[in-house]
Design an enzyme around this catalytic site. Structure first.
Site, PDB file in Angstrom:
ATOM      1  N   ASN A 117     -11.483   4.700   1.561  1.00 18.31           N
ATOM      2  CA  ASN A 117     -11.008   5.457   0.388  1.00 18.31           C
ATOM      3  C   ASN A 117     -11.716   5.110  -0.922  1.00 18.31           C
ATOM      4  O   ASN A 117     -11.840   5.969  -1.791  1.00 18.31           O
ATOM      5  CB  ASN A 117      -9.489   5.351   0.265  1.00 18.31           C
ATOM      6  CG  ASN A 117      -8.987   3.948   0.192  1.00 18.31           C
ATOM      7  OD1 ASN A 117      -9.569   3.041   0.784  1.00 18.31           O
ATOM      8  ND2 ASN A 117      -7.924   3.731  -0.533  1.00 18.31           N
ATOM      9  N   GLY A 190      -7.622  -2.217   5.193  1.00 15.29           N
ATOM     10  CA  GLY A 190      -7.350  -1.028   6.005  1.00 15.29           C
ATOM     11  C   GLY A 190      -5.876  -0.892   6.330  1.00 15.29           C
ATOM     12  O   GLY A 190      -5.017  -1.397   5.614  1.00 15.29           O
ATOM     13  N   SER A 191      -5.620  -0.222   7.443  1.00 15.09           N
ATOM     14  CA  SER A 191      -4.231   0.112   7.784  1.00 15.09           C
ATOM     15  C   SER A 191      -3.500  -1.077   8.418  1.00 15.09           C
ATOM     16  O   SER A 191      -4.127  -2.013   8.932  1.00 15.09           O
ATOM     17  CB  SER A 191      -4.232   1.282   8.758  1.00 15.09           C
ATOM     18  OG  SER A 191      -4.935   0.906   9.923  1.00 15.09           O
ATOM     19  N   GLU A 212      -5.888  -6.930   3.617  1.00 18.29           N
ATOM     20  CA  GLU A 212      -5.508  -6.056   2.502  1.00 18.29           C
ATOM     21  C   GLU A 212      -5.041  -4.746   3.120  1.00 18.29           C
ATOM     22  O   GLU A 212      -5.849  -3.903   3.503  1.00 18.29           O
ATOM     23  CB  GLU A 212      -6.715  -5.824   1.571  1.00 18.29           C
ATOM     24  CG  GLU A 212      -7.227  -7.081   0.890  1.00 18.29           C
ATOM     25  CD  GLU A 212      -6.341  -7.548  -0.256  1.00 18.29           C
ATOM     26  OE1 GLU A 212      -5.488  -6.772  -0.740  1.00 18.29           O
ATOM     27  OE2 GLU A 212      -6.487  -8.719  -0.676  1.00 18.29           O
ATOM     28  N   CYS A 246      -4.681   2.930  -2.065  1.00 20.02           N
ATOM     29  CA  CYS A 246      -3.682   2.062  -1.413  1.00 20.02           C
ATOM     30  C   CYS A 246      -2.539   1.704  -2.354  1.00 20.02           C
ATOM     31  O   CYS A 246      -1.408   1.505  -1.917  1.00 20.02           O
ATOM     32  CB  CYS A 246      -4.345   0.800  -0.888  1.00 20.02           C
ATOM     33  SG  CYS A 246      -5.233  -0.101  -2.165  1.00 20.02           S
ATOM     34  N   GLU A 334       3.465   5.680   5.071  1.00 29.25           N
ATOM     35  CA  GLU A 334       2.652   5.751   3.850  1.00 29.25           C
ATOM     36  C   GLU A 334       2.015   7.142   3.759  1.00 29.25           C
ATOM     37  O   GLU A 334       1.460   7.631   4.737  1.00 29.25           O
ATOM     38  CB  GLU A 334       1.551   4.679   3.937  1.00 29.25           C
ATOM     39  CG  GLU A 334       0.633   4.644   2.755  1.00 29.25           C
ATOM     40  CD  GLU A 334      -0.526   3.634   2.941  1.00 29.25           C
ATOM     41  OE1 GLU A 334      -0.634   3.039   4.026  1.00 29.25           O
ATOM     42  OE2 GLU A 334      -1.283   3.461   1.984  1.00 29.25           O
TER      43      GLU A 334
END
Ligand code: NAD
Length: 458
Positions: A117, A190-191, A212, A246, A334
Site C-alpha cells: 500500500n 502486512g496482514s 507491523e 494501515c 479491516e
C-alpha cells in the site's frame, strides 16, 4: 530466485557481516547517503512506476513515501554515532568495584518483507533502520505493485554490493523460500494472517521478529469536538490512498447528539475535496480482488453517501455508511479501502467496551474537546498508537515509536525505535581486580551469608 541462490545470498551477507565492516559508522553513513542520492536521482522513474501501478500521484508519492524516507535517512545520518555509542549505566553495590555498559550491537543478516500500500516507504524505511544499525539486508518488496517493486530492485541491485544490500522480488513462493532460511532478524509489514506465517517460520530458528500488521482502527467523535476540523482531518485520513492505509480510521464512533450534523459535514467535505484520478488526489483500488471484497462490504440501504463505482478503472468513490451496527459485514474485518462506517453511541463506557471486543487495533483516534474523555479512551483501550484531534499524523513524528500491539503487531520502528529494532543491547559488567571479597566463594558459612544479606539489604 532459486533456493540455492538465496542460501548463497545469505552466506555472502553473513560473510560480509563477519568482517565487521558494516558496523563502522562511516560505512553506515556512506551507504545511507548513497541510498538517498539514488532515490533522488530516480524520483521520476519512481513517480511513473507507482502511478502506473495504482495511479498514485507525484504529490502523494513525495509526501507519503519519499519525503519520509529522506527525513529518515537525514535523522539516521545525524544521530547514528550517538545511537551506536556504548552507554554507561549505574552499577549495583554487589558488583563493586566495576563499571557497567550497554553496547548496541547489530543483529546480523536481516530480512525485510514489505506490503503493497505504500510500496516504497514500507520497503525502504525498515532497510534504512537496519543499515543505520550496522546490519546487512535482504529486502522482499510486495509483488503486487510490480512496476514499483522492479524499480526498487533496479535501484538497489545495480548500485549496492549483493553481500550488503539486495532486493529479491517475488510472491508467496519466493517469500516462503526466504522464510525457510536462518535470519538474524525478520521485519515484516502486512496482514495478520501472513504475520502468523512469518512468526511460525521465525520460531524455527528463534529469529527475532518485528510484525507491523493491521486491524480495525476506531475514531471517536464526541459532541465537544471542533466539528469542522474533525471532519477535515477524518476525511483526509480516511480517503488518503483511497483508504488503503494501515492506520486509516477504519470506522467512526460518533456521539449520537451530533450524528446528523457530522454526517452532513462529512458529505460536504468529501464533495469539496473532489477525490478523483483527474485531480491526482485519489488512487485505484490495488486489484480486482480487493475491489470485489470492498464492494461486498457495502449494503445499499446503509449507504449515506457514495458515487459511481468503475470496475474497469478500479475507481471506488469515498463511501459513507450510516446506521451501522457491530454485527454488520463491514464491521467483520479491516476495511482497507474508502468505506467509512459511522456508528453512534450515547454512553462512552458502552462505546469503549464495544471497541474492546475487537482485537487490539493498530491505531485509535479521539476527536474531543474534553480532556477527561481523551484520558479515558487512551487509558482504557489498548492500541498501537494514535492521535488526539487528528488522524494518521502521529506516523510523521519519528520520536514516537510506531507499531502495533496484540493482533496489530509486535515491536516498533521509526527514528531511534527503528535503530533499536535491528539492534541487540549487549550488557557488559567490567570489573576491577583490586578487590575480590571471599564472601561469594565456598565454603559457605553463616557469617558469609550475613555479609551478603547486609550488602543486598534484604
Ligand atoms: P500481505 O500480508 O498479503 O502481504 C505482505 C507481504 O507478505 C508481501 O510481500 C507478500 O508477498 C507476502 N506474502 C503474502 N502471502 C504470503 C504467504 N502466504 N506466505 C509468505 N509471504 C506472503 O499484506 P498486504 O496485502 O501487502 O498489506 C495489507 C495488510 O498490511 C493490511 O492488513 C494492512 O493493515 C497491513 N499493513 C500494516 C502496516 C503497518 O505498518 N502496521 C503497513 C501497511 C500495511
Amino acid at each position: 530466485m532459486e533456493k540455492a541462490s538465496l542460501r548463497q545470498l545469505i552466506d555472502d551477507q553473513n560473510l560480509l557481516f563477519s568482517t565487521n565492516s558494516t558496523k563502522e559508522i562511516g560505512y553506515r553513513v556512506t551507504k545511507l547517503k548513497k541510498l538517498k542520492s539514488l532515490l533522488k536521482s530516480k524520483e521520476e522513474e519512481l513517480y511513473s512506476a507507482i502511478h502506473k501501478d495504482f495511479k498514485k500521484s507525484r504529490f502523494d508519492t513525495f509526501t507519503t513515501e519519499l519525503a519520509l524516507l529522506y527525513l529518515d535517512i537525514d535523522e539516521a545520518v545525524s544521530k547514528v554515532q550517538k545511537w551506536s555509542k556504548r552507554k554507561r549505566v549505574r552499577t549495583n553495590w554487589l558488583n563493586f568495584p566495576a563499571k557497567s555498559y550497554i553496547y548496541p550491537e547489530p543483529l546480523g543478516t536481516c530480512l525485510v518483507i514489505g506490503a503493497w500500500n505504500y510500496p516504497i516507504q514500507l520497503s525502504l524505511a525498515p532497510v534504512i533502520a537496519a543499515i543505520a544499525a550496522g546490519n546487512t539486508v535482504v529486502l522482499k518488496p510486495s509483488e503486487i505493485p510490480s512496476g514499483t517493486s522492479s524499480i526498487i530492485a533496479d535501484i538497489v541491485n545495480s548500485n549496492f554490493d549483493k553481500s550488503f544490500l539486495h532486493v529479491v522480488e517475488g510472491g508467496v513462493e519466493v517469500t516462503t523460500n526466504l522464510l525457510a532460511l536462518k535470519w538474524d532478524k525478520i521485519f515484516f509489514t502486512g496482514s495478520v494472517n501472513v504475520g502468523r506465517i512469518v512468526y511460525k517460520a521465525a520460531a524455527e530458528y528463534l529469529t527475532p521478529v518485528t510484525l507491523e500488521l493491521g486491524g480495525k482502527s476506531p475514531a471517536f467523535v464526541t459532541a465537544s469536538c471542533n466539528l469542522d476540523v474533525t471532519v477535515n482531518r477524518l476525511v483526509w485520513g480516511k480517503f488518503l490512498n483511497a483508504g488503503q492505509t494501515c492506520i486509516a480510521p477504519d470506522y467512526v464512533m460518533v456521539e449520537s447528539s451530533i450524528k446528523d450534523k457530522f454526517l452532513e459535514k462529512l458529505k460536504n467535505r468529501i464533495i469539496e475535496m473532489e477525490f478523483s484520478f483527474e485531480n491526482d488526489n485519489y488512487v485505484q483500488i490495488i486489484d480486482q480482488k480487493n475491489f470485489q471484497r470492498l464492494k461486498e462490504m457495502v449494503s445499499e440501504d446503509q449507504t449515506y453517501f457514495s458515487g459511481k463505482l468503475d470496475e474497469t478503472t478500479r475507481y471506488f468513490p469515498p463511501t459513507v455508511m450510516s446506521n451501522v451496527s457491530f454485527s454488520d459485514k463491514v464491521m467483520e474485518e479491516e476495511i482497507f479501502g474508502p468505506i467509512l462506517p459511522v456508528l453512534t453511541y450515547d454512553n462512552l463506557s458502552e462505546a469503549i467496551s464495544a471497541v474492546k471486543r475487537y482485537p487490539k487495533p493498530l491505531s485509535c483516534y479521539v476527536f474531543t474537546g474534553e480532556s477527561a474523555v481523551k484520558t479515558r479512551i487512551i487509558d482504557e483501550i489498548s492500541f498501537g498508537g494514535g492521535a488526539v484531534n487528528d488522524a494518521i499524523m502521529h506516523i510523521t513524528n519519528s520520536n514516537l515509536p510506531f507499531g502495533g500491539v496484540g493482533n496489530s503487531g509486535m515491536g516498533n520502528y521509526h527514528g531511534k525505535a527503528g535503530f533499536d529494532a535491528f539492534t541487540h543491547k549487549k550488557s557488559v559488567l567490567d570489573k576491577a581486580t583490586w578487590l575480590d571479597p571471599s564472601a561469594k566463594y565456598p565454603p559457605y558459612t553463616s557469617k558469609k551469608l550475613k555479609v551478603i544479606r547486609w550488602i543486598l539489604g534484604v
